[in-house]
Design an enzyme around this catalytic site. Structure first.
Site, PDB file in Angstrom:
ATOM      1  N   ASP A 443       0.715  -1.224   0.194  1.00  0.00           N
ATOM      2  CA  ASP A 443      -0.125   0.055  -0.104  1.00  0.00           C
ATOM      3  C   ASP A 443       0.776   1.158   0.037  1.00  0.00           C
ATOM      4  OD1 ASP A 443       0.611   0.364   2.925  1.00  0.00           O
ATOM      5  OD2 ASP A 443      -0.759  -0.901   3.361  1.00  0.00           O
ATOM      6  N   ASP A 528       6.135  -5.508   6.842  1.00  0.00           N
ATOM      7  CA  ASP A 528       4.791  -5.208   6.843  1.00  0.00           C
ATOM      8  C   ASP A 528       4.096  -6.247   6.200  1.00  0.00           C
ATOM      9  OD1 ASP A 528       2.556  -3.549   6.737  1.00  0.00           O
ATOM     10  OD2 ASP A 528       3.032  -2.054   5.525  1.00  0.00           O
TER      11      ASP A 528
END
Length: 860
Positions: A443, A528
């Site tokens: 993202d 992440d």
């Protein structure tokens, strides 16, 4: 005196029988009278009330009145007027059957004539009858429902109207479907139930047209069309109109059912559809909105009102655990918890669904019923104080959620909080990170936070799915927006410092470490990706070793560790996060990991606080991790790029936030201490309340447990501390004085010493004395935080000795059996100050005995 104890001539008391007088009655007579009363009451009810003739005939015959048998009426003979009451639907027809009465001559009776006022008449027929009426049953009027008696709260939807509207659906195959044929020819039109489970869709709509909601035929058509749109099969349907308004319908499906109820005056319909098919049920929702969403016209404005739809989807029944894990709408999935299941989420808009080679990607816009406008919404709408729109979700901007395989990956409202909590503590735990690795993070949020640091020269980002990056850039561009960072680009993905690689992140690290390309490469490595429970690689020793080997000598690793523990959780390896515990133990056992920290953040957009884990290759990391608030605030100012807008670079992380991360919540300590065997330090989670506290009061010798006087050694200016009372082993020595120890950083002490001895400034006596006092009475913290604790009370006078035989006090927590504090221990993190200051008696101390501490008290 007589035999009763009274004198013979003494007056005798009058004896009165005080028992109440009673009357006896024969129980048999009582029961007989009760039975007789019941018979009379029952007979009267038969004669006077509306009674089924099939019950009346045998009873009346028993009473001596013989009646003819009932005869089935031909259809033409049935009266058109319904008989009110508990009457049989069989007609009571005239009969020429003769009945004998033992007390009279023969007579004939006719049953069943209905008079003009609705009464049921029984006539006597015969030579001597003359039309005599033997029985008359008056017509009983309808009784209102109990809910309408007295005060009528609301006269709506009570009585069922007739006739009903019903029919059958168009079934595209033979109606005789056997169990075998279902299994043999599952062509999509036949029930595909493979397990005892189903899907349930609930839909509530308002602001609908009243005429539509009161029309059986239009509603039935919409119901059938919805079933067809869902690829389902309707077998039959049944609708009722209700007085004074409203319709209830149910449709029987091959897969289960659909049903609804309407309130025309309110413009509301509530609908539910349940199927046992594995065919997705959510795709039928747009058709339901279109077919049933006929808007009503506002009487005042003449415009059509906006139709409001609230819905919920649940998986029902019993699926296997494997089937539940892979279904993105399972009740335990994030997409179900945050979007599809709760009716409190009143606005749900499915923005995107796409299936890639690696995952299913969903994007939803949502609003909850109790949401209110944000600060930005207030500016956008120009909301004034007390404006009612502040209290309504309708004027709030939707929150956009990104899901990967049903797991919440990010939302656009809290992404900055989450990514700051994930990235910034690790970045500031390193003195000056230049090369950074990001595993996952498609993202762009972690990338944005890393690029804010001036020291960063290159970033290697490894993302499995290229589609995640492209979707995030298109539908959630604000997450990867670097336009405000001086020296960066509008999109973080276009920054020259980025090397973006599309492959499996963990395999990439293992390959690069195996080929020596990535050994010691990353100053900071940000994982992440999914939390450990959804990322099996965290339990693989080779993968964990590769992660550690990829770190530079001062390198720092950080991961999203999943949901924070609760104080009631079981031992970590048996609870909800066993993979996190396995990963933690692999790091603890790794020889190149020096320290491990856990922390959590409750503002990251998840239902529960999110946990994070940081692992450092060098113990110097502790000093930076335990930094003071103002020290970290200065580093934030000094190490981050300026923003073009002049706004702060960070909205959540600062020195105070880092201070809150330094002490893990108690649940971490509690769950950690449930390890088996129990860690050594868990015995010292709090002061032992069974032990005594012995204090020193300089101004009150009578209350003081200690006295300070000249040392027995007789040295000049020497003083010593003596006990004035007996002190049992384990008791706390001067705890109030020790708790008040001065805390100063090693850097401050070093700077003070340098300042005190600057050439050409003369002697700074006060400062010099202060530095000397620190050297004599201070000791460095055992936790590596770079702090010095300086004893400033009576404990500073206690004599030191190398002779173990005369030493009688020790540190509260002994030296760890391993010789050093563990790499990971929430207990040490929570009590590090107490562990570095409190002293206890190492044996029983007698009154008058000198208090002596070991010379190496704080050296271990």
């Amino acid at each position: 005196m007589n035999g009763n104890g009274h004198h013979a001539n003494a007056p005798q008391a009058l004896v009165i029988d005080a028992r109440p007088k009673t009357y006896s009655i024969d129980v048999r007579v009582f029961v007989a009278s009760i039975m007789a009363t019941m018979v009379v009451a029952f007979g009267s009810g038969l004669m006077m009330g509306p009674t089924d003739a099939r019950l009346a005939v045998p009873v009346l015959s028993f009473l001596g009145i013989e009646l003819p048998e009932l005869v089935e009426a031909p259809p033409a003979a049935i009266k058109s007027e319904p008989i009110v009451g508990a009457m049989s639907t069989q007609s009571l027809m005239p009969s020429n059957l003769q009945a004998k009465n033992s007390n009279s001559k023969s007579a004939t009776y006719m049953i069943g004539e209905v008079s003009a006022d609705g009464a049921i008449l029984v006539h006597k027929e015969g030579d001597d009858a003359a039309g005599e009426v033997m029985i008359k049953q008056a017509k009983r009027t309808k009784t209102e429902h109990v809910a309408t008696l007295g005060y009528k709260i609301r006269e709506t939807h009570f009585n069922i109207d007739t006739p009903v509207l019903e029919g059958t659906g168009d079934v595209p195959h033979e109606r005789e479907i056997t169990y075998d044929s279902i299994n043999k020819e599952n062509d999509g039109n036949i029930r595909d139930q493979t397990m005892p489970s189903g899907q349930h869709l609930l839909v509530d709509m308002k602001n609908l047209e009243a005429d539509f909601l009161n029309s059986e035929s239009r509603l039935a058509r919409a119901m059938q069309d919805s079933v067809i749109a869902g690829g389902l099969t309707m077998l039959s349907y049944h609708c009722h109109s209700l007085h004074p308004a409203g319709v209830s319908c149910v449709g029987v499906l091959l897969e289960s059912h659909i049903s609804f109820h309407t309130w025309p005056d309110e413009g509301v319909i509530t609908l539910d559809m349940f199927t046992t098919s594995e065919k997705p049920l959510l795709p039928v929702l747009p058709s339901i909105k279109e077919l049933f969403g006929i808007p009503r016209v506002n009487a005042e404005t003449g415009e059509k009102e906006e139709v409001v739809t609230v819905w919920s989807h649940e998986l029902r029944g019993f699926r296997t655990e494997d089937a539940r894990k892979v279904h993105h709408l399972d009740g335990n999935s994030d997409i179900s918890k945050h979007v599809t299941s709760p009716l409190e989420v009143v606005y749900k808009e499915h923005i995107l669904h796409t299936q890639t080679e690696f995952s299913r990607i969903d994007i939803w816009d949502v609003k909850e019923r109790d949401d209110t406008p944000s600060y930005e919404d207030g500016l956008r709408l120009g909301l004034a104080p007390q404006d009612p729109r502040w209290f309504s979700y309708e004027d709030k901007s939707p929150c956009r959620l990104l899901f990967l395989d049903g797991v919440l990956h990010m939302d656009n409202e809290t992404d900055r909080v989450f990514h700051e909590a994930l990235v910034q503590p690790a970045m500031f735990a390193h003195p000056s990170p230049r090369s950074v690795g990001i595993l996952g993070g498609g993202d762009g949020g972690s990338l944005r936070e890393v690029l804010k640091h001036k020291s960063v020269t290159d970033v290697t980002m490894v993302e499995l799915d290229e589609k995640v990056v492209s979707v995030s850039k298109e539908y959630m561009p604000e997450i990867s927006d670097c336009s405000d960072i001086v020296g960066s680009t509008p999109s973080c993905f276009d920054d020259d410092r980025l090397n973006l690689v599309f492959t499996d992140a963990f395999a990439y690290v293992k390959d690069k470490v195996g080929s020596k390309e990535a050994n010691g490469k990353f100053d900071v490595l940000v994982a992440d990706v999914n939390q450990p429970e959804n990322q099996i690689e965290y339990t693989d020793a080779d993968t964990v070793d590769a992660l550690v080997e990829s770190l530079s000598p001062l390198g720092v690793l950080v991961i999203n560790a999943g949901e924070a523990p609760l104080i009631v959780d079981p031992r970590a390896d048996k609870g909800m996060q066993p993979k996190r515990e396995a990963f933690t133990k692999l790091l603890e056992a790794h020889p190149k990991i020096a320290s491990i920290f856990v922390y959590e953040d409750a503002e990251s957009g998840y239902a529960a606080p999110v946990a994070f884990l940081v692992a450092c290759r060098d113990s110097s990391c502790r000093k930076r991790w335990y930094g003071q608030t103002d020290e970290i605030n200065y580093q934030v100012f000094d190490r981050l790029q300026a923003m073009k807008s002049k706004k702060p670079a960070l909205i959540q992380f600062d020195g105070a936030t880092q201070r809150s991360y330094q002490i893990p919540p108690r649940a971490w300590e509690t769950v950690y201490c449930r390890r088996e065997p129990e860690p050594f330090e868990c015995t010292y989670r709090g002061l032992d309340m069974t032990k005594q506290l012995f204090e020193y009061y300089p101004s009150n010798e009578d209350e003081s447990a200690f006295v300070i006087r000249e040392s027995k050694e007789g040295a000049e200016d020497d003083a010593a501390v003596y006990a004035t009372v007996d002190i049992p082993e384990g008791s706390y020595i001067m705890p109030t004085h020790l708790a008040a120890s001065l805390e100063i950083s090693e850097d401050s002490a070093k700077d003070s010493n340098a300042t005190a001895h600057l050439e050409g400034t003369g002697e700074a006596d006060v400062l010099t004395d202060f530095v000397d006092y620190i050297d004599e009475n201070g000791h460095s913290a055992r936790d590596g935080s770079g702090k010095i604790y300086v004893e400033i009370g009576g404990s500073s006078v206690i004599r030191e000795s190398d002779d173990a035989s005369e030493v009688n006090i020790r540190r509260w927590i002994p030296v760890h059996p391993d010789g050093a504090r563990p790499k990971y221990s929430p207990v040490y993190d929570r009590h590090r100050h107490s562990f570095d200051v409190f002293l206890v008696a190492s044996r029983d101390i007698k009154a008058g005995e000198e208090i002596v501490k070991p010379a190496d008290l704080w050296d271990h």
